[in-house]
Motif scaffolding. Structure first.
Motif, mmCIF file in Angstrom:
data_model
loop_
_atom_site.group_PDB
_atom_site.id
_atom_site.type_symbol
_atom_site.label_atom_id
_atom_site.label_comp_id
_atom_site.label_asym_id
_atom_site.label_seq_id
_atom_site.Cartn_x
_atom_site.Cartn_y
_atom_site.Cartn_z
ATOM 1 N N GLN A 1 0.839 -1.195 0.000
ATOM 2 C CA GLN A 1 0.000 0.000 0.000
ATOM 3 C C GLN A 1 0.877 1.250 0.000
ATOM 4 O OE1 GLN A 1 -2.614 -0.341 3.413
ATOM 5 N NE2 GLN A 1 -3.675 -2.125 2.572
ATOM 6 N N SER A 2 0.401 2.272 -0.686
ATOM 7 C CA SER A 2 1.154 3.526 -0.724
ATOM 8 C C SER A 2 0.979 4.329 0.556
ATOM 9 C CB SER A 2 0.718 4.365 -1.931
ATOM 10 O OG SER A 2 -0.680 4.626 -1.865
ATOM 11 N N TYR B 1 -9.441 -0.140 2.330
ATOM 12 C CA TYR B 1 -9.803 -0.697 1.018
ATOM 13 C C TYR B 1 -11.156 -1.388 1.064
ATOM 14 C CZ TYR B 1 -5.304 0.408 -1.039
ATOM 15 O OH TYR B 1 -4.212 1.072 -1.538
ATOM 16 N N ARG C 1 -13.771 1.197 0.809
ATOM 17 C CA ARG C 1 -13.930 1.660 -0.580
ATOM 18 C C ARG C 1 -14.932 0.781 -1.319
ATOM 19 N NH1 ARG C 1 -8.352 2.826 0.493
ATOM 20 N NH2 ARG C 1 -7.472 4.643 -0.608
ATOM 21 N N ASP D 1 -4.924 9.448 4.264
ATOM 22 C CA ASP D 1 -5.097 8.768 2.973
ATOM 23 C C ASP D 1 -6.065 9.590 2.121
ATOM 24 O OD1 ASP D 1 -5.771 7.089 0.843
ATOM 25 O OD2 ASP D 1 -5.559 5.275 2.045
ATOM 26 N N GLU D 2 -5.512 10.382 1.189
ATOM 27 C CA GLU D 2 -6.349 11.278 0.385
ATOM 28 C C GLU D 2 -7.300 10.505 -0.527
ATOM 29 O OE1 GLU D 2 -6.987 14.314 0.409
ATOM 30 O OE2 GLU D 2 -5.351 15.349 1.455
ATOM 31 N N ASP D 3 -6.834 9.379 -1.076
ATOM 32 C CA ASP D 3 -7.719 8.626 -1.965
ATOM 33 C C ASP D 3 -8.894 8.037 -1.198
ATOM 34 O OD1 ASP D 3 -8.119 7.361 -4.731
ATOM 35 O OD2 ASP D 3 -8.209 5.626 -3.394
ATOM 36 N N PHE D 4 -8.653 7.582 0.034
ATOM 37 C CA PHE D 4 -9.761 7.075 0.838
ATOM 38 C C PHE D 4 -10.769 8.186 1.126
ATOM 39 C CE2 PHE D 4 -11.457 6.387 5.213
ATOM 40 C CZ PHE D 4 -12.354 5.386 4.882
ATOM 41 N N LYS E 1 -11.301 10.770 -0.715
ATOM 42 C CA LYS E 1 -12.008 11.025 -1.966
ATOM 43 C C LYS E 1 -13.138 10.016 -2.154
ATOM 44 C CE LYS E 1 -9.488 11.677 -5.664
ATOM 45 N NZ LYS E 1 -8.633 11.356 -6.851
ATOM 46 N N SER E 2 -12.861 8.751 -1.865
ATOM 47 C CA SER E 2 -13.906 7.733 -2.023
ATOM 48 C C SER E 2 -15.089 8.019 -1.098
ATOM 49 C CB SER E 2 -13.336 6.343 -1.754
ATOM 50 O OG SER E 2 -13.125 6.122 -0.367
#
Length: 508
Positions: free
Chosen positions: A215-216, A246, A249, A459-462, A464-465
């Motif tokens: 994970q990033s 995840y 998400r 976690d920016e992507d999380f 965003k989701s």
């Protein structure tokens, strides 16, 4: 017993036997299919004198565990899949005619304890009533070049030379499983526990999924990660400490019930209940809350114990643990108050630190309010929770991913399940407000800047989701290794892992 002691002489003898076997034209590691058609377990459980005619063309393979040479007729013990069965070997049958040297050399001299052999013959009962395979054909399938530790039991039932040193057993599990076959029961139970859990979830219609191990951003828990580097992308990556973000998400994506059973990795200490690589189950179900989740966990654990053990009661250490719900439910601050006589619910960080000093509870400067409360709970309460008990309603500082309590200011809707003084499960009513979640992450960043290596990353992507709307949900994590410990009466996590992490051997 240390099997590394004086091996060189014994290994040399075995290698000489290997050379002699090859010189005699026998392949000590043949590649051909060996047509096994029975198991020692089935033979011992199903053979009867009246059905002896059904056991006349038996083919078994396994490890030679002992042999007793008695002239032209000898006895041996074969272990197949952890079960031992006696062999009767007659020189005139496995070496017919004048070829007595074949018997003398292969069986009497060149076969060693630990060799893997194949045997064909028929089953009979000896004069003393022992079910035995009468060998008519014997084949060497794999030569053992290192001697096994030989465990002996005397006439009084005393065990000698047992392979019992825990460090050796854990380092050399392949030897442990050979000479201590009784430990197989723990690992068989582990497999069945996981299978029963999966069966329970699948019957509810929840979907098993897989999420990234690399994970990033290491998120979903407060823990120190292992870090690596991806060469092609030239980016740092982390082995996951949790799969929570995840799986959530996937709730956003419209899957209403998802779970994953898999490995997690935390770069932390090792002890009897912690291994840096461990197995976790996490599940998330939409439109549920933590009250619903408590009832589901009770039902699931009762189902598992009934399925695997035929009862909801199991022995652990000196306790009899009952997995039949309902479990006791105690708010966290109430549990601390009961054990200490002190109400810490209104204390700020400074006051909590002072209270820790009064109780001689160790702290460090980077600890915030949440970690101080967790430290107090761990020192004063955990060890008192023997029967399955839910500790509920945690302060918001301890739980960045849980929804605020609907009735109690400053708390979140969270529970942890404790058994015999150890945390086994953790669950929330999940936070699905992206603005609140961002603020919680930023508070974690502030703790990280103070030196808290376990603080969560943002976690920016999380986030965003979540802005695409995550349904209300409840999530649960269960430590599989600890659950297996409790259900199989093992007080060390190393006993429920085939290959636990070990410190490097001195001088190696």
């Amino acid at each position: 017993m240390n099997i590394e002691t004086s091996l060189s002489e014994q290994e040399a003898i075995r290698r000489q036997s290997l050379d002699q076997i090859r010189s005699a034209g026998i392949d000590p590691y043949p590649a051909a299919l060996y047509p096994v058609n029975a198991s020692a377990k089935n033979i011992l459980s199903q053979f009867a004198d009246e059905n002896a005619a059904d056991w006349t063309e038996i083919c078994l393979a396994g490890r030679l565990m002992s042999k007793r040479i008695q002239g032209k007729a000898s006895f041996a013990v074969l272990m197949q899949d952890g079960v031992r069965i006696q062999l009767y070997v007659n020189r005139d049958e496995i070496c017919p005619g004048e070829d007595k040297d074949g018997y003398n050399q292969l069986f009497k001299k060149w076969l060693d304890i630990g060799d893997i052999i194949g045997v064909k013959g028929y089953v009979f009962r000896t004069m003393v009533g022992e079910i035995t395979l009468h060998v008519q054909e014997l084949t060497l399938l794999s030569k053992c070049l290192r001697p096994l530790p030989i465990v002996k039991t005397d006439a009084e039932g005393n065990v000698h030379d047992a392979f019992s040193d825990p460090e050796l057993r854990h380092r050399m599990r392949y030897v442990d499983l050979i000479v201590n076959p009784e430990i197989r029961a723990t690992f068989i139970a582990r497999s069945r526990i996981i299978s029963a859990m999966r069966s329970y979830f699948d019957a509810k219609g929840w979907l098993e999924v897989e999420t990234p191990i690399l994970q990033s951003v290491h998120g979903g828990a407060a823990a120190r990660p292992f870090k690596t580097h991806h060469q092609a992308l030239d980016v740092p990556l982390f082995l996951r400490i949790a799969n929570e973000l995840y799986l959530k998400r996937l709730l956003v994506a419209g899957l209403e019930g998802v779970y994953e059973i898999g490995k997690m990795f935390r770069n932390e200490g090792m002890d009897k209940t912690h291994n840096p690589e461990f197995t976790s189950m996490e599940i998330y179900v939409a439109y549920k809350d933590y009250e619903w989740m408590m009832a589901m966990v009770e039902d699931c654990l009762a189902f598992i114990t009934r399925t695997v053990f035929g009862t909801t009661e199991v022995n652990y250490a000196q306790h009899k643990i009952n997995f039949e719900g309902p479990f006791a439910r105690i708010p966290l601050f109430d549990a601390i108050h009961r054990q200490t006589g002190t109400d810490i619910s209104g204390m700020n960080e400074t006051e909590l630190r002072q209270q820790c000093a009064t109780w001689n509870i160790p702290t460090s400067p980077e600890m915030g309010k949440g970690k101080l409360i967790d430290q107090i709970f761990g020192e004063k309460v955990e060890k008192t929770l023997i029967q399955p008990t839910y500790i509920t309603d945690y302060p918001i500082e301890m739980t960045p991913l849980a929804k605020k309590h609907r009735n109690k200011d400053g708390l979140v809707e969270r529970f942890e399940l404790f058994i015999c003084g150890k945390e086994v499960a953790n669950a929330y009513t999940e936070l699905n407000d992206p603005i609140d979640q961002r603020q919680r992450f930023e508070e974690q960043l502030a703790l990280a800047n103070r030196g808290d290596a376990d603080a969560m990353a943002l976690d920016e992507d999380f986030l965003k989701s979540m802005e695409f709307a995550m349904p209300p949900a409840s999530g649960l994590g269960i430590g599989i290794d600890r659950l297996v410990m409790m259900m199989t009466n093992q007080t060390s996590i190393q006993e429920v892992l085939f290959f636990p992490q070990m410190r490097p051997e001195a001088g190696k």
